[in-house]
Each structure stands twice: as C-alpha cells, then as structure tokens.
Motif scaffolding. Sequence first.
Motif, PDB file in Angstrom:
ATOM      1  N   ARG A   1     -14.375   0.974  17.041  1.00 18.06           N
ATOM      2  CA  ARG A   1     -14.254  -0.032  15.983  1.00 18.06           C
ATOM      3  C   ARG A   1     -13.896   0.616  14.642  1.00 18.06           C
ATOM      4  NH1 ARG A   1     -16.194  -4.619  18.338  1.00 18.06           N
ATOM      5  NH2 ARG A   1     -17.779  -4.319  19.942  1.00 18.06           N
ATOM      6  N   LEU A   2     -14.310   1.859  14.462  1.00 17.11           N
ATOM      7  CA  LEU A   2     -13.998   2.559  13.219  1.00 17.11           C
ATOM      8  C   LEU A   2     -12.503   2.836  13.079  1.00 17.11           C
ATOM      9  CD1 LEU A   2     -16.994   5.049  13.296  1.00 17.11           C
ATOM     10  CD2 LEU A   2     -16.633   3.261  11.574  1.00 17.11           C
ATOM     11  N   GLN A   3     -11.785   2.783  14.184  1.00 18.63           N
ATOM     12  CA  GLN A   3     -10.335   3.006  14.146  1.00 18.63           C
ATOM     13  C   GLN A   3      -9.574   1.712  13.857  1.00 18.63           C
ATOM     14  OE1 GLN A   3      -9.648   6.220  14.270  1.00 18.63           O
ATOM     15  NE2 GLN A   3     -11.854   6.472  14.627  1.00 18.63           N
ATOM     16  N   ARG A   4     -10.298   0.622  13.683  1.00 17.54           N
ATOM     17  CA  ARG A   4      -9.677  -0.661  13.350  1.00 17.54           C
ATOM     18  C   ARG A   4     -10.220  -1.093  11.986  1.00 17.54           C
ATOM     19  NH1 ARG A   4     -11.043  -1.278  18.976  1.00 17.54           N
ATOM     20  NH2 ARG A   4     -12.857  -2.612  18.543  1.00 17.54           N
ATOM     21  N   PRO A   5      -9.640  -0.589  10.907  1.00 18.29           N
ATOM     22  CA  PRO A   5     -10.238  -0.760   9.574  1.00 18.29           C
ATOM     23  C   PRO A   5     -10.390  -2.192   9.112  1.00 18.29           C
ATOM     24  CG  PRO A   5      -8.019   0.193   9.425  1.00 18.29           C
ATOM     25  CD  PRO A   5      -8.427   0.241  10.866  1.00 18.29           C
ATOM     26  N   GLY A   6      -9.633  -3.118   9.681  1.00 16.93           N
ATOM     27  CA  GLY A   6      -9.774  -4.510   9.280  1.00 16.93           C
ATOM     28  C   GLY A   6     -10.859  -5.261  10.011  1.00 16.93           C
TER      29      GLY A   6
ATOM     30  N   SER B   1      -4.881   0.752   5.760  1.00 18.50           N
ATOM     31  CA  SER B   1      -4.003  -0.127   6.534  1.00 18.50           C
ATOM     32  C   SER B   1      -2.541   0.039   6.144  1.00 18.50           C
ATOM     33  CB  SER B   1      -4.422  -1.589   6.350  1.00 18.50           C
ATOM     34  OG  SER B   1      -5.732  -1.804   6.829  1.00 18.50           O
ATOM     35  N   GLY B   2      -1.691  -0.469   7.014  1.00 16.07           N
ATOM     36  CA  GLY B   2      -0.260  -0.448   6.748  1.00 16.07           C
ATOM     37  C   GLY B   2       0.165  -1.604   5.867  1.00 16.07           C
ATOM     38  N   ASP B   3       1.437  -1.601   5.468  1.00 11.43           N
ATOM     39  CA  ASP B   3       1.953  -2.619   4.558  1.00 11.43           C
ATOM     40  C   ASP B   3       1.806  -4.023   5.115  1.00 11.43           C
ATOM     41  OD1 ASP B   3       2.620  -0.635   2.796  1.00 11.43           O
ATOM     42  OD2 ASP B   3       4.722  -0.516   3.418  1.00 11.43           O
TER      43      ASP B   3
ATOM     44  N   GLU C   1      -0.635  -5.341   6.850  1.00  4.36           N
ATOM     45  CA  GLU C   1      -1.997  -5.898   6.771  1.00  4.36           C
ATOM     46  C   GLU C   1      -2.469  -6.100   5.336  1.00  4.36           C
ATOM     47  OE1 GLU C   1      -1.425  -2.983   8.520  1.00  4.36           O
ATOM     48  OE2 GLU C   1      -1.240  -3.904  10.510  1.00  4.36           O
ATOM     49  N   ARG C   2      -1.863  -5.399   4.392  1.00  2.00           N
ATOM     50  CA  ARG C   2      -2.415  -5.383   3.039  1.00  2.00           C
ATOM     51  C   ARG C   2      -2.385  -6.724   2.309  1.00  2.00           C
ATOM     52  NH1 ARG C   2      -0.197   0.524   0.990  1.00  2.00           N
ATOM     53  NH2 ARG C   2      -1.720   1.763   2.163  1.00  2.00           N
ATOM     54  N   PRO C   3      -1.342  -7.539   2.451  1.00  3.24           N
ATOM     55  CA  PRO C   3      -1.362  -8.800   1.702  1.00  3.24           C
ATOM     56  C   PRO C   3      -2.572  -9.674   1.997  1.00  3.24           C
ATOM     57  CG  PRO C   3       0.856  -8.330   2.474  1.00  3.24           C
ATOM     58  CD  PRO C   3      -0.042  -7.308   3.115  1.00  3.24           C
ATOM     59  N   ALA C   4      -2.973  -9.773   3.251  1.00  5.72           N
ATOM     60  CA  ALA C   4      -4.128 -10.600   3.600  1.00  5.72           C
ATOM     61  C   ALA C   4      -5.416 -10.011   3.023  1.00  5.72           C
ATOM     62  CB  ALA C   4      -4.244 -10.731   5.117  1.00  5.72           C
ATOM     63  N   LEU C   5      -5.535  -8.697   3.077  1.00  2.00           N
ATOM     64  CA  LEU C   5      -6.719  -8.038   2.531  1.00  2.00           C
ATOM     65  C   LEU C   5      -6.792  -8.237   1.024  1.00  2.00           C
ATOM     66  CD1 LEU C   5      -6.391  -4.670   4.514  1.00  2.00           C
ATOM     67  CD2 LEU C   5      -7.997  -6.511   5.016  1.00  2.00           C
ATOM     68  N   ARG C   6      -5.662  -8.030   0.368  1.00  2.00           N
ATOM     69  CA  ARG C   6      -5.615  -8.183  -1.091  1.00  2.00           C
ATOM     70  C   ARG C   6      -5.864  -9.642  -1.487  1.00  2.00           C
ATOM     71  NH1 ARG C   6      -1.043  -6.081  -1.629  1.00  2.00           N
ATOM     72  NH2 ARG C   6      -1.716  -3.935  -1.996  1.00  2.00           N
TER      73      ARG C   6
ATOM     74  N   GLN D   1      -8.260   0.233  -4.822  1.00  4.09           N
ATOM     75  CA  GLN D   1      -7.922   1.093  -3.682  1.00  4.09           C
ATOM     76  C   GLN D   1      -6.544   0.739  -3.129  1.00  4.09           C
ATOM     77  OE1 GLN D   1     -10.325   3.563  -3.373  1.00  4.09           O
ATOM     78  NE2 GLN D   1     -10.955   2.292  -5.106  1.00  4.09           N
ATOM     79  N   GLY D   2      -6.172  -0.533  -3.261  1.00  6.51           N
ATOM     80  CA  GLY D   2      -4.875  -0.981  -2.797  1.00  6.51           C
ATOM     81  C   GLY D   2      -3.750  -0.633  -3.733  1.00  6.51           C
ATOM     82  N   GLU D   3      -4.114  -0.186  -4.940  1.00  5.82           N
ATOM     83  CA  GLU D   3      -3.100   0.207  -5.909  1.00  5.82           C
ATOM     84  C   GLU D   3      -2.909   1.712  -5.958  1.00  5.82           C
ATOM     85  OE1 GLU D   3      -1.289  -2.036  -7.362  1.00  5.82           O
ATOM     86  OE2 GLU D   3      -2.482  -3.629  -6.420  1.00  5.82           O
ATOM     87  N   GLY D   4      -3.419   2.363  -4.921  1.00  6.33           N
ATOM     88  CA  GLY D   4      -3.274   3.814  -4.853  1.00  6.33           C
ATOM     89  C   GLY D   4      -4.381   4.572  -5.547  1.00  6.33           C
ATOM     90  N   GLY D   5      -5.445   3.833  -5.919  1.00  4.07           N
ATOM     91  CA  GLY D   5      -6.558   4.500  -6.580  1.00  4.07           C
ATOM     92  C   GLY D   5      -7.264   5.442  -5.634  1.00  4.07           C
TER      93      GLY D   5
END
Length: 354
Positions: free
Chosen positions: A85-90, A314-316, A318-323, A347-351
């Motif tokens: 499960r740790l390999q599925r970050p979402g 995550s990859g590009d 998946e990010r819109p839903a997370l954001r 974190q999503g802005e490269g922080g």
Amino acid sequence: MRGWASALGFSQIGVAPVDLSSAEPGFAAWLAQGFHGEMGYMAAHGMKRARPAELVPGTLSVLTARMDYLPRGTPPDWQARELARLQRPGEAIVSVYARGRDYHKVLRARLQKLAERIADEVGPLGFRVFTDSAPVLEAELAARSGQGWRGKHTLVLDRGGGSMFFLGEIYLDIALPASAPVGAHCGSCSACIAACPTGAIVAPHRLDARRCISYLTIEHPGAIPAPLRPLLANRIYGCDDCQLACPWNKFARTATLADFDVREGLVGSTLVQLFGWSEDEFLRRTEGSPIRRIGHERWLRNIAVALGNALRASGDGERPALRGALQARAGHPSALVREHVAWALDQGEGGAPD
C-alpha cells in the motif's frame, strides 16, 4: 477458565503477580526523557501504573487476556500486501487494528463477562476490568503472565501468534497462582528498528512516542512537526510498519469475532475520497470505531499531510485531483487544517520537505 475465555473470543489468558516494582525505574526514565510527548495521562498517576494494588486497593492478582484482531479472511501474505500500500501514494492507509469495531468496547464487555463467570464459580469477587483505558502497564503484565515477551519495538510477541492482538486485564481480589513468563526470541533481529519510518525506536525496547506515527496521527493534538510530515507518507491513522517487518508475525492469527472485520471505506479508499468526508459523514462512518476519538479536525489534518506527500510522489495525471481536494479545504474554519493544507499544496509546487 481457559474454556470460558476461549468461548468469549480470547486466544490466551494468564495470571500476573502484582509486584511490578522492577519495572518502575525504566518507566520513570522513559517519562523523564519526555518520550511520552503530550500524553500527560502517562505521568498523571505517578507510579500507580506499576502498582496494581494502589490503583485498585485489594488487588491480589491480575488476570491478563489477549484477543487476536487480524480481520477474518486475512490472507497468509498479508504483511506483503500491507507494505505494498505504501507504493500507492494516493491510497489511504489505516492501521489494521482500527479497521473494525473499537477494541475498547469489544474487550471491555467480554472481560466483564469473563469476570462475572469467574465470580459465579468462586463466589463473591471484587474485580475491575481494563483495556488500554487506565494507568496500567499492560505489556508488562502480559509479559509477566506468559502472554509473550517484549519485542524490541516494545510490543508483546508470541511465537505462535506474533503481535497482532489486543490486551486486557482483570484486577482480582483473590490470589491466583502466577503463570510462568516465556523467554525472549528476538535474538539479533532488528527488523522492527530498521523499518520504523521516523526512527521512533531509538534503541531496543525504547520508543520515543514523539516520533511515532501512531502517536502523531492519533494522540498528538496539534500541528505535526514539519520535518516528520514527509515520513508519514500515506499513513493517515496509526502505523504498522514495525509489525509488518517482524518475522514472528507470519504466525499472527486471525480474529474469531466479526467485530474486527473491515469497515467499508477503511481499506483501499483514496485520500481524495476520505478527505471529502464532511464532519457528519465522518461521525456516521466511524460510529463505534476507534478512529472517531480523533475527531474530524485531526482526520483532515492527517489526510492533508498524506495528500501533500502524494502530490510530491505522484505523476502529472494524478496531481490535479489531489490538488483540487486540498484547495477545496484551503479555507477550512480550523487553523490547524488550513496550515496542513497549505503545507501540502506547497509540496505540489516543488517545495522540498522542511
């Protein structure tokens, strides 16, 4: 008594003596080092925790009991499945013990029935039942009554049952012969120490709760320290890593009770789904669950951190839903939630992790 206990769902019982004086120096040193964090209740009762006869006057012996909690139907390779499960970050990870009914309610009711059954047999009996609900050195009593030995992660381990079980006690005003303790069988293994994501197991048998993910996501009331947030990954309630790494848990047994079967929504759900729960939905879905005690605010705090970690991992696609999920809570009434949401969005802005 073993037959009565088994009929109530307990996997083993034992009897511990009430003299725990040899455990007092270690407990006092743990408190002195501040390893209990903000769990003020750990220090509030002084040494009563190690003195059963002071906590409940008249106590002459302690009956200990344990109850396996792996959900029925758990497959043999459950440790590997949980680690995956740790390999599925979402995906949201809730500790295995918290996926069913609140163990406090289950064990307390069944310990009460066991004590009443004993009283029916022996006559007038003074007793009190506990399960993680009073100043009691549960693991120490369990080890001294032969339930297992203290692993290097501080939990009780049994050769035939691993560590995936709850503990409970009945303080009795009758003297029962003590059970024989068992020897330790960790040997040179330090898998649990190596597996701890935050380095909370600072030495064999020594846990700094302030770094433990279970403490941070459940007991800790305020902001999660920023340096530790990335280490939580997608764990939103508790952490099982030290137990998942333990070789003895290949022998962990499944529960006999339906109470610990997995509730809908607590396994395999996405962080976005759970972050969307309103307070009413949170209360409805966690009724009778140990999760309810942290409240909706801490629930959102924890998931916000996990969403930030998922944004970073995550990859590009998946990010819109997370954001989007985070932005929907950016104006939450709670300053605690807003702070963690802001950190997560960063974190999503490269922080970089603080």
